[in-house]
Design an enzyme around this catalytic site. Structure first.
Site, PDB file in Angstrom:
ATOM      1  N   SER A   1     -16.572   5.134 -13.537  1.00 28.42           N
ATOM      2  CA  SER A   1     -15.282   5.812 -13.323  1.00 28.42           C
ATOM      3  C   SER A   1     -14.500   5.993 -14.622  1.00 28.42           C
ATOM      4  O   SER A   1     -13.504   5.321 -14.857  1.00 28.42           O
ATOM      5  CB  SER A   1     -14.445   5.066 -12.285  1.00 28.42           C
ATOM      6  OG  SER A   1     -14.399   3.685 -12.551  1.00 28.42           O
TER       7      SER A   1
ATOM      8  N   SER B   1      26.051 -17.446  31.066  1.00 30.87           N
ATOM      9  CA  SER B   1      26.506 -16.679  29.924  1.00 30.87           C
ATOM     10  C   SER B   1      27.552 -17.463  29.129  1.00 30.87           C
ATOM     11  O   SER B   1      28.100 -18.456  29.610  1.00 30.87           O
ATOM     12  CB  SER B   1      27.089 -15.358  30.407  1.00 30.87           C
ATOM     13  OG  SER B   1      27.266 -14.506  29.304  1.00 30.87           O
TER      14      SER B   1
END
Lengths: 633, 302
Positions: free
Chosen positions: A542, A33
């Protein structure tokens, strides 16, 4: 300079080089660590073995007083934390390599970062080490990072560990404290497969048990750190001695020389030996082992040579030459441990690149069996792996490769995963064992999304919505666009009146309500196809803006492009390919767009093509060009 | 995996050869930076070993600042001819036209323009996607942090805080358009390893490494060789003949000599074993500012 002193210098040097020749090399890492004193330990080793030069010392003294954390003392950590950001933040970001030697060995030490976010850099340093020195702060005891690092040390195949219980000066050199930590670590590391864990109490700062035995800890009769590093046995007994040779490069120096360049990755090879070419199953015979310093009879693990075979066998980079007596596994699936090293999480099913030996092929993680909680070594169910997580996975390759389990051979049993697009190194892995197809039929739920499906096709799914009057040229252009995309290996599908009205929508007529429902169903179908990763070309008159907007709203941003095929009514009516205009004018068709039903032209179409002027081919080119520019294809 | 009986130099040699072959196999346009120094000599020797019996399948690139020692240039041309290599020499002509010299612009600016910028120009011009360099991790703190295959952006920048993980000998050689890598086969060698290897393998090096009487002036604590008449002498300076040699070679106005009697390799090595200063000590560019090498490297210096 006199002749005699030259001779004596030469004699001195030759003696020295002879001594060097007998020296082995040991590569080790320091890990643990943050604040466990890793850098301090290395600084101490360099310092006490007199490997810090005067100018480096001067720079160090200057830096120590400026940013050091040791008051007036020299801050050894500054010797290693070479990056500006590291010095400023007082942390180690990336692995640093240092070199020193004693009378017994040459050492390369990798000082690795302690912070969890830099775990991948720690793994980088660990992967080339023979021995790990795992530091523990005696005051704090075993921390999460101690366990994470121990697990990674085990994962990359290190079998010899020195547990350095540091900062003993801060716990009054307490034997009780040391034994406590030693026992706790022994329990934790029991299942990590280490051959040897030697625990040593020390104070790196003060020098206790680093090089000299500590007067403060006379209760300890074990070795010093350096003593252990000098004597630890690294000739790996487990090392498989089966010949392995990943071909790196085919050397064709002349028309009659074809040699296979590579480094022996296991065992040894001699001229006359049979070698297996796993991909084809052919067996060749070693004719020559070529080196710059002349042909040799035998090459051993670690040697870089060029092998020429008697036979003419097709061999290219990526092939793993092996002894026929102990063959590697050849297959396209295996189970492996992987450590994920990227901020973007692992997605099962996504197509990555795997580099295994000298081969790079597409591969997928098909299943995450579980991930490992490094604090407890517990198995946890997982659908993904995040940064620094470790998982046991099944991996499927798109092409068969030859490999060994990592426990058998570190070189032929390790791999990395690379991102197709960013080229980042995403993960590192070690192979546990091969999977046969039969043993892997049962597949678990895979989290495969739209992006994963599209990446198989190396495309971005989207909807191209062609709108315009009847006869404007929508379908003609859409068809050419589809052909062009198909030629590039893109997966497409056209939805148009012809294939929709005859099936899905055959219950619909041409009233305004039916037109709306027609478009709704088409849009929903297109949406599913987008989810399937496909590039959809929808070609419908469309006429109403609101329906086109509805289709747009169904899918994500950037997935919908309106392609307005703009052709005047006059031109369309003149073309009248299907004779519909004539019928409409004659009153035989009601609600015909442009005649007795409105067409609302798009106001912000992504692409506008002129259906009256130019050829449909030109219009299609324009659309494909725009797709390219937008990175869709 | 390696045989425990291989000596450390043979292991380092094999590692370097492996790196050469990986890069050549994976990149389209590799090049080797050839700076003519001892590390370049070792690098070239290893390249010849890696591809034997072929000659190295890439050109050498020399970024010539115009201020190299004359003996270096002569050595370069001799080696290239002898080994049948292809040499690309590049000089930053804009810099030269603007009269950039170590004396007029200071060592830092001069290095930026003539070396770093010159190198970037050459890499862009020839579209090299991988460049071998002879840098070692023992040279300097930021180098100690660098990967063997070190990624560079399309603008040649190094991002030390975000390096690619590099595990085992699996080098990620994938780069996007315009991006490149620097490859450092000598990463794990020390200065002593280099000298020992030169001795073992009998590798030719520039004679400036051997002690000889040379004209020098002492300036700011550095012994500077007067290689030609372009060195502006300051008031009171008179070149004196001293027995000196160089531990490192660069541009002569930026490279300090050391007083030495070591005229043979064994003497150089035994002198080294007793040395109390590191070799980059003689390099002026490292001393300009803290973190100066890291900064230069980020900008594209080797």
């Amino acid at each position: 300079m006199t002749a005699s002193s030259t001779i004596s210098a030469k004699a001195e040097l030759e003696r020295y080089i002879d001594a060097q020749e007998d020296k082995g090399m040991l590569r080790f890492i320091t890990c643990g660590s943050v604040d466990d004193g890793k850098s301090t330990l290395i600084g101490r080793l360099l310092w006490d073995s007199k490997l810090i030069f005067d100018d480096q010392l001067a720079a160090l003294e200057q830096a120590s007083s400026k940013v050091g954390t040791q008051g007036d003392n020299i801050d050894f950590a500054l010797l290693l934390d070479g990056l500006q950001a590291e010095r400023e933040q007082g942390i180690t970001i990336d692995v640093a390599y240092r070199f020193f030697s004693t009378d017994k060995r040459k050492f390369i030490v990798a000082d690795t970062p302690g912070h969890e976010q830099y775990t991948r850099n720690m793994a980088t340093g660990a992967s080339s080490a023979d021995v790990a020195v795992i530091l523990i702060n005696a005051e704090k005891g075993i921390l999460t990072q101690t366990m994470r690092h121990s697990y990674i040390v085990s994962l990359v195949g290190i079998r010899k560990v020195i547990l350095a219980v540091n900062k003993m000066d801060a716990v009054d050199f307490s034997q009780t404290r040391f034994e406590e930590i030693r026992k706790a670590y022994g329990e934790f590391s029991h299942d990590l497969g280490f051959d040897e864990v030697v625990a040593i109490p020390l104070s790196a700062l003060k020098g206790d048990n680093v090089i000299k035995p500590s007067a403060n800890m006379s209760w300890f009769d074990g070795p010093t750190i350096l003593g252990q590093l000098e004597t630890v046995d690294i000739s790996s007994a487990e090392q498989n001695d089966a010949f392995r040779f990943p071909v790196q490069w085919v050397n064709r120096s002349s028309s009659d020389f074809r040699g296979f360049a590579g480094t022996v990755a296991g065992g040894k090879v001699q001229t006359g030996d049979p070698v297996l070419v796993p991909s084809s199953g052919q067996i060749g015979t070693v004719a020559r082992i070529v080196t710059f310093d002349g042909d040799i009879q035998e090459a051993v693990a670690g040697q870089a040579v060029t092998i020429e075979l008697e036979e003419e066998i097709e061999i290219s980079r990526g092939e793993l030459l092996s002894t026929p007596d102990a063959r590697p596994d050849t297959g396209d699936q295996f189970e492996a441990k992987i450590i994920w090293m990227n901020e973007e999480p692992l997605l099962p099913g996504r197509r990555y690149l795997i580099k295994l030996g000298t081969s790079t092929v597409p591969a997928r993680v098909t299943d995450i069996k579980y991930k490992v909680n490094v604090n407890t070594l517990e198995h946890v169910a997982a659908k993904t792996l995040s940064l620094n997580e470790i998982g046991i996975c099944n991996i499927a390759l798109e092409r068969e490769l030859s490999f060994d389990p990592y426990a058998v051979n570190r070189t032929t049993g390790s791999f990395i995963l690379i991102d197709w697009y960013s080229n980042a190194t995403l993960a590192a892995g070690s192979i546990d064992f091969p999977l046969r197809r039969a043993s892997n039929i049962h597949r678990q739920f895979l989290d495969i999304d739209k992006k994963a499906r599209a990446e198989i096709k190396r495309q971005r799914p989207m909807m191209l919505w062609f709108t315009g009057l009847s006869g404007a040229g929508k379908s003609t252009i859409a068809n050419i666009v589809e052909q062009k995309l198909h030629e590039r290996g893109k997966h497409t599908y056209i939805l148009d009146g012809d294939n929709v009205r005859h099936g899905l929508n055959k219950d619909l007529g041409f009233t305004d309500a039916d037109r709306v429902e027609n478009i709704r169903r088409v849009a929903e179908t297109a949406k599913m196809m987008i989810d399937a990763g496909i590039i959809v070309l929808a070609s419908f008159i469309s006429p109403f803006r609101s329906e086109r907007q509805m289709a747009r709203d169904l899918v994500d941003d950037n997935e919908f492009w309106e392609v307005f095929v703009e052709t005047s009514l006059d031109v369309c009516e003149e073309r009248d390919i299907k004779g519909l205009y004539k019928k409409a004018r004659a009153g035989e068709i009601a609600n015909f767009t442009g005649i007795d039903s409105a067409y609302e032209p798009p106001e912000n179409a992504e692409i506008r093509v002129d259906g009256g002027a130019g050829t449909p081919e030109d219009a299609a080119d324009k659309i494909v060009g725009a797709l390219e520019e937008a990175g869709v294809i | 995996m390696y045989d425990a009986d291989l000596s450390h130099l043979r292991r380092l040699e094999a590692e370097a050869i492996f790196v050469f072959r990986e890069v050549v196999a994976e990149f389209e346009h590799p090049v080797m930076l050839y700076s003519i120094g001892k590390d370049s000599s070792v690098l070239l020797h290893l390249a010849r070993k890696a591809f034997f019996p072929s000659t190295p399948p890439f050109p050498l690139l020399h970024v010539d600042t115009g201020w190299k020692f004359r003996e270096m240039i002569a050595f370069r041309d001799k080696i290239v001819a002898e080994y049948g290599l292809r040499l690309v020499v590049h000089t930053n002509e804009e810099g030269r036209a603007e009269g950039v010299t170590p004396f007029t612009h200071g060592s830092s600016r001069y290095t930026d323009i003539m070396k770093t910028e010159g190198l970037r120009q050459a890499l862009d011009k020839h579209k090299f996607d991988a460049a071998f360099g002879g840098a070692r991790r023992d040279e300097e703190a930021s180098r100690a942090k660098e990967r063997i295959l070190s990624f560079r952006t399309a603008t040649h920048r190094w991002d030390p805080k975000n390096q690619r993980p590099e595990l085992w000998s699996l080098y990620n050689a994938r780069v996007g358009k315009g991006e490149s890598v620097r490859a450092f086969p000598l990463s794990n060698w020390t200065e002593l390893d280099i000298w020992q290897y030169i001795y073992m393998e009998n590798i030719p090096i520039v004679p400036l490494y051997y002690a000889a009487k040379r004209p020098v002036v002492e300036r700011d604590g550095i012994l500077m060789m007067v290689d030609d008449d372009r060195l502006p002498l300051e008031p009171g300076e008179t070149p004196v003949e001293k027995s000196v040699r160089f531990r490192t070679l660069g541009c002569y106005p930026l490279t300090g000599a050391v007083i030495s009697q070591a005229a043979t390799l064994p003497e150089i090595i035994s002198e080294m074993l007793r040395a109390r200063t590191s070799e980059r000590h003689g390099r002026l560019i490292d001393h300009d500012q803290a973190g100066s090498m890291e900064k230069k490297k980020q900008e594209g210096y080797f």
